[in-house]
Write a protein that holds these residues in place. Structure first.
Motif, mmCIF file in Angstrom:
data_model
loop_
_atom_site.group_PDB
_atom_site.id
_atom_site.type_symbol
_atom_site.label_atom_id
_atom_site.label_comp_id
_atom_site.label_asym_id
_atom_site.label_seq_id
_atom_site.Cartn_x
_atom_site.Cartn_y
_atom_site.Cartn_z
ATOM 1 N N PRO A 1 -0.071 11.684 -5.521
ATOM 2 C CA PRO A 1 -1.453 12.118 -5.792
ATOM 3 C C PRO A 1 -1.772 12.156 -7.289
ATOM 4 O O PRO A 1 -2.910 11.895 -7.689
ATOM 5 N N GLU A 2 -0.786 12.440 -8.125
ATOM 6 C CA GLU A 2 -1.000 12.494 -9.573
ATOM 7 C C GLU A 2 -1.316 11.118 -10.163
ATOM 8 O O GLU A 2 -1.876 11.018 -11.246
ATOM 9 N N PRO B 1 0.833 -1.204 0.000
ATOM 10 C CA PRO B 1 0.000 0.000 0.000
ATOM 11 C C PRO B 1 0.869 1.257 0.000
ATOM 12 O O PRO B 1 1.883 1.328 0.689
ATOM 13 N N GLY B 2 0.471 2.227 -0.823
ATOM 14 C CA GLY B 2 1.227 3.468 -0.922
ATOM 15 C C GLY B 2 2.344 3.419 -1.942
ATOM 16 O O GLY B 2 3.000 4.420 -2.202
ATOM 17 N N TRP C 1 -4.524 6.084 -18.202
ATOM 18 C CA TRP C 1 -3.126 6.418 -18.493
ATOM 19 C C TRP C 1 -2.537 7.297 -17.396
ATOM 20 O O TRP C 1 -3.144 8.285 -16.999
ATOM 21 N N VAL C 2 -1.331 6.929 -16.951
ATOM 22 C CA VAL C 2 -0.653 7.676 -15.899
ATOM 23 C C VAL C 2 0.736 8.064 -16.398
ATOM 24 O O VAL C 2 1.545 7.186 -16.718
ATOM 25 N N PRO C 3 1.029 9.379 -16.496
ATOM 26 C CA PRO C 3 2.379 9.805 -16.869
ATOM 27 C C PRO C 3 3.355 9.370 -15.770
ATOM 28 O O PRO C 3 3.070 9.533 -14.586
ATOM 29 N N MET C 4 4.494 8.826 -16.165
ATOM 30 C CA MET C 4 5.432 8.284 -15.184
ATOM 31 C C MET C 4 6.750 9.050 -15.097
ATOM 32 O O MET C 4 7.574 8.736 -14.261
#
Length: 188
Positions: free
Chosen positions: A144-145, A75-76, A152-155
């Protein structure tokens, strides 16, 4: 080290595990609640797999995949297990054709139908993927982003080392041919 895409695709943890293990190579996608008006689009052809536990529903997984269900082990943090490359994209606009894909991925027929009709827009994307497990999974602190119901998640800038594909090339090609034949046979 392999230069990696700077984007990750969120998918249920169970499905990510199946892809990394070579138990599946197909995802049926519609999109998250925060997607654009048009829903999920295949914006990237190469990406990291981002396992998520959010909204994962055991009742929507075929029995042979429920053994992969687990609680979030970190988690986290996000544990990115693999690189994926889109080999084929099918926009499936027939429910019969979408349901014909059930044996090739982890979702039940009911889950496929629910995704097909989500937001009163009758279609799904079927993505055939070449998945290359990372030699060492990439572990990142979740920011948080990264949160929310988006696909889709910018990495940012990342480098990882990917191993051999989870499915050999000939097996993936055979699977792609079978999927295309099923879609053609079930499309009116």
């Amino acid at each position: 080290m392999t230069p990696t895409p700077h984007t990750a695709l969120k998918e249920w943890d169970t499905q990510c595990q199946a892809l990394v293990a070579g138990q599946s190579a197909l995802l049926i996608r519609k999109g998250g609640i925060m997607e654009t008006h048009d829903g999920f689009e295949v914006e990237h052809r190469r990406f990291l797999l981002y396992p998520t536990f959010l909204h994962q529903n055991p009742a929507e997984l075929r029995p042979e995949f429920t053994g992969r269900l687990r609680d979030d082990p970190r988690p986290g943090q996000i544990v990115l297990p693999a690189l994926a490359e889109v080999v084929a994209i099918h926009r499936v606009e027939s429910l019969e054709a979408a349901l014909a894909l059930e044996p090739y991925q982890a979702l039940t027929a009911g889950a496929i139908e629910r995704r097909f009709h989500y937001r009163n827009r009758p279609w799904v994307h079927a993505l055939l993927l070449r998945v290359r497990p990372l030699r060492e999974p990439l572990v990142l602190d979740e920011t948080p982003e990264m949160l929310g119901c988006v696909s889709w998640v910018p990495m940012g800038d990342l480098e990882v080392e990917a191993g051999a594909p989870a499915l050999p090339g000939a097996e993936l090609e055979r699977l792609g041919t079978e999927i295309e034949a099923r879609l053609k046979a079930h499309t009116s």
